[in-house]
Scaffold this motif. Sequence first.
Motif, PDB file in Angstrom:
ATOM      1  N   LYS A 299       0.802  -1.224   0.000  1.00  0.00           N
ATOM      2  CA  LYS A 299       0.000   0.000   0.000  1.00  0.00           C
ATOM      3  C   LYS A 299       0.842   1.285   0.000  1.00  0.00           C
ATOM      4  O   LYS A 299       0.624   2.177  -0.796  1.00  0.00           O
ATOM      5  N   ASN A 300       1.815   1.363   0.877  1.00  0.00           N
ATOM      6  CA  ASN A 300       2.589   2.601   1.010  1.00  0.00           C
ATOM      7  C   ASN A 300       3.871   2.594   0.188  1.00  0.00           C
ATOM      8  O   ASN A 300       4.890   3.134   0.609  1.00  0.00           O
ATOM      9  N   THR A 301       3.801   1.953  -0.960  1.00  0.00           N
ATOM     10  CA  THR A 301       4.976   1.876  -1.828  1.00  0.00           C
ATOM     11  C   THR A 301       4.599   2.461  -3.196  1.00  0.00           C
ATOM     12  O   THR A 301       3.471   2.906  -3.414  1.00  0.00           O
ATOM     13  N   ALA A 302       5.556   2.397  -4.116  1.00  0.00           N
ATOM     14  CA  ALA A 302       5.308   2.838  -5.491  1.00  0.00           C
ATOM     15  C   ALA A 302       4.106   2.141  -6.097  1.00  0.00           C
ATOM     16  O   ALA A 302       3.454   2.666  -7.004  1.00  0.00           O
ATOM     17  N   TYR A 303       3.826   0.944  -5.618  1.00  0.00           N
ATOM     18  CA  TYR A 303       2.776   0.125  -6.214  1.00  0.00           C
ATOM     19  C   TYR A 303       1.408   0.351  -5.579  1.00  0.00           C
ATOM     20  O   TYR A 303       0.439  -0.296  -5.946  1.00  0.00           O
ATOM     21  N   GLY A 304       1.359   1.268  -4.618  1.00  0.00           N
ATOM     22  CA  GLY A 304       0.108   1.509  -3.900  1.00  0.00           C
ATOM     23  C   GLY A 304      -1.042   1.916  -4.805  1.00  0.00           C
ATOM     24  O   GLY A 304      -2.202   1.629  -4.520  1.00  0.00           O
ATOM     25  N   ASP A 305      -0.721   2.593  -5.918  1.00  0.00           N
ATOM     26  CA  ASP A 305      -1.786   2.997  -6.847  1.00  0.00           C
ATOM     27  C   ASP A 305      -1.548   2.444  -8.253  1.00  0.00           C
ATOM     28  O   ASP A 305      -2.036   3.003  -9.241  1.00  0.00           O
ATOM     29  N   ALA A 306      -0.811   1.343  -8.344  1.00  0.00           N
ATOM     30  CA  ALA A 306      -0.572   0.717  -9.653  1.00  0.00           C
ATOM     31  C   ALA A 306      -1.539  -0.448  -9.847  1.00  0.00           C
ATOM     32  O   ALA A 306      -2.036  -1.026  -8.880  1.00  0.00           O
ATOM     33  N   THR A 307      -1.792  -0.776 -11.110  1.00  0.00           N
ATOM     34  CA  THR A 307      -2.619  -1.953 -11.406  1.00  0.00           C
ATOM     35  C   THR A 307      -1.714  -3.146 -11.730  1.00  0.00           C
ATOM     36  O   THR A 307      -0.526  -2.995 -12.043  1.00  0.00           O
ATOM     37  N   VAL A 308      -2.311  -4.319 -11.692  1.00  0.00           N
ATOM     38  CA  VAL A 308      -1.579  -5.533 -12.046  1.00  0.00           C
ATOM     39  C   VAL A 308      -1.114  -5.458 -13.501  1.00  0.00           C
ATOM     40  O   VAL A 308       0.006  -5.848 -13.823  1.00  0.00           O
TER      41      VAL A 308
END
Lengths: 441, 441
Positions: free
Chosen positions: A191-200
């Motif tokens: 959640k609190n990483t670069a991927y927190g708002d990325a899609t699969v």
Amino acid sequence: MKFTGFSRPALTPLALAALVSAAYAQTAAPALPDPASTTVQAMGWMQGFAPPPDKLITFDNPVGNTFPRIRWTFSHIRELVPTTNVWRGPGAPSPLQAAPVNLDQVRFKVMGTGEELSFAQSLERNYTDGIVVLHRGKIVYEKYFGALEPQRPHLAMSVTKSFVGTLAALLAHEGSIKPEAPVTAYLPEMKNTAYGDATVREVMDMTVGVKYSENYADPKAEIWDYARAGGMMPQGKDYAGPRSFYEFLQTLQKEGEHDQAFAYKTVNAELLAWIVRRASGKSLAQLLSERIWSRIGAEQDAYLMVDRIGTESGGGGLNTTLRDLARFGEMMRNGGRAADGQQVLPKAVVDDIRHGGNPAKFAKAGYATLPGWSYRNMWWVSNNANGAYSARGIHGQAIYIDPRAEMVVARYASHPLAANGANDPISLPMYQALADALIKQ
Amino acid sequence: MKFTGFSRPALTPLALAALVSAAYAQTAAPALPDPASTTVQAMGWMQGFAPPPDKLITFDNPVGNTFPRIRWTFSHIRELVPTTNVWRGPGAPSPLQAAPVNLDQVRFKVMGTGEELSFAQSLERNYTDGIVVLHRGKIVYEKYFGALEPQRPHLAMSVTKSFVGTLAALLAHEGSIKPEAPVTAYLPEMKNTAYGDATVREVMDMTVGVKYSENYADPKAEIWDYARAGGMMPQGKDYAGPRSFYEFLQTLQKEGEHDQAFAYKTVNAELLAWIVRRASGKSLAQLLSERIWSRIGAEQDAYLMVDRIGTESGGGGLNTTLRDLARFGEMMRNGGRAADGQQVLPKAVVDDIRHGGNPAKFAKAGYATLPGWSYRNMWWVSNNANGAYSARGIHGQAIYIDPRAEMVVARYASHPLAANGANDPISLPMYQALADALIKQ
């Protein structure tokens, strides 16, 4: 015993970095070590009981395991680090019929320089450890050099990613992964990483905005932190950083925006492997065995490097024999059907891969050797007239599938430079020349 | 997630030591952990991505990898340490026909206590991970527990030694090893050690006078120095001791005289493996593959743990599947002939093993559970009426060959106690009861 057969000191990381930089910048071809005098045989690594100190290769070697040591290590990874087995299943291997074609004199021009080379010459020039060429499913060419043997697995490097991407595409097809879903649907830890708002999907196609440098020329690039965290490099006595892939992934922060441009970063594959495990409830080794390796008629088990807590490296840890890599490529070429007629992957999964990703987003990455290419499900798609697509790993690892020429090339190598761009100028025209020759067969 | 299903704290090394001491001393049976609540399933090791901290098993675990963790680790060694492959060769596996016999209710009396147990009961009581019983070459009984599966290799522990001893006996038969020669004829490095005036035969039969304690109950025993040197245990941050098997072997000093008494010491097997490499010019993995593993119709590759410089552990590093271990035993039972009729070992080599060593020298070692036994070429020979002989490893690893009953038992286990004496009171009468039952078939 004196260190002989090598005309200069072994490449230090910095010398290597300079060479890689030159290759990336497409400046004048850097002076590479002489292939003939840096073979495993010429160097005499690991001979005798015990090997003499200057012929010894250890994981914790303080001068690093760079070229020319990699000519040995890439065929001996499991002797250096913990690994896990990818079982080939209980069945008999699928026969790979030999139908030799003399390709040695097939000629082509090196990209950029225009130098003319024969296929046979190119194998040494590109530090090839082994190559298998299939035409219509039969072996038309098979050769091993140095430390590699037909039954011996070799490090596939980033070719691993294409296996992870294929499994992810398979799970997506079956509905257990939703590409449009947020990464956090599978990995709330992110959640609190670069991927927190990325899609699969952004992970699968590597269009994530994440601060992570894959530049092997930079000793401070995050690729080295990643390798240390996963135990693929010595951590050092006073190491206090992350001690597993999962711990490392959770340190990654955003840089730029998602979905704007292709940005090749190994951590995306590592993260996708994590998603695949969560979605399937299986380890990567188990899933790869069950869904692919036990179904393509593989001759030998494959294996994956694992970190301290047993997590496989989905970014670059796979080791396979060359013949089995070719079998996998041939299954892809046949729309997911194995030699025994079994449909290993739905044709739609293979089609989704070979039709490629977004070329405009790919172009932004600026790969000089790959004009018009794209990237989809962790495969490199040429979009050329033959519809060729490829799995690629640094130092020269490759599966090259040319549908029109009905050709699959599987190659393992230990090129001194850790960059695909370093051997593409020879490899890509070489593949095309082989395709042209085989189309006439 | 709470630590459940285990009624006491995990065994610490000291608690383990106390238990082993009691077992050695043949005092009142020590209280052992409850088998049912310490299975891999009950403990839930290494489940999930990542496993929760209290379910995690790592090589560098500060509390040690003792029971009940070993119920998982013995089937996952390659995920913890570097290993090398023992190739099964290109051929098809030899079929192992199933001809089930219901042996579950075969009953016998525990040595010492006289307690009556059924075969089925004994499997749990002895912390069995898997067992295969062959009668006349067919599988009459096969069962797996916990982490073991038919295709998964398990640590063979000191059963490894019998493979090394068999290869040494084979090379001796062929003349490339002279048992009467001094060790230094092969290993001049050993001149100023305990082995400086020992013969190869004394090494093969473990009658060397060497200061080296195999007492697992003593944290200062040299067995731990050996394990650390070979990378089988964490060396620790400030470790300054030997960093390979070869380095460790060269530290060994004399204690007592050679050729007086059997003295079971793992370093003899490690040294014999070194002699075998020097005499054959091949690594142990290569020689084992070429001379045995590729010739017995093995289903799966085996593997060996290696130290920092790639040297295999000949003392205890082999991992095999249970079925392949049974195939090896069956080849021995058939005088060196494999299932396909191929003579893998000369009959003279097998005869030399099964006829045993010097019982008087063996008796001096004082094994309460092994009256009348002897030791030859790293095999344990019962000299009983059936002519049974055995390969044995701590925690319950075994090949038990009963020629008269035409029976081979292959068993892997993870008994809490690191001593054969701890499970012999159940295992040995159990083997005899199986033999008695099968002779009537």
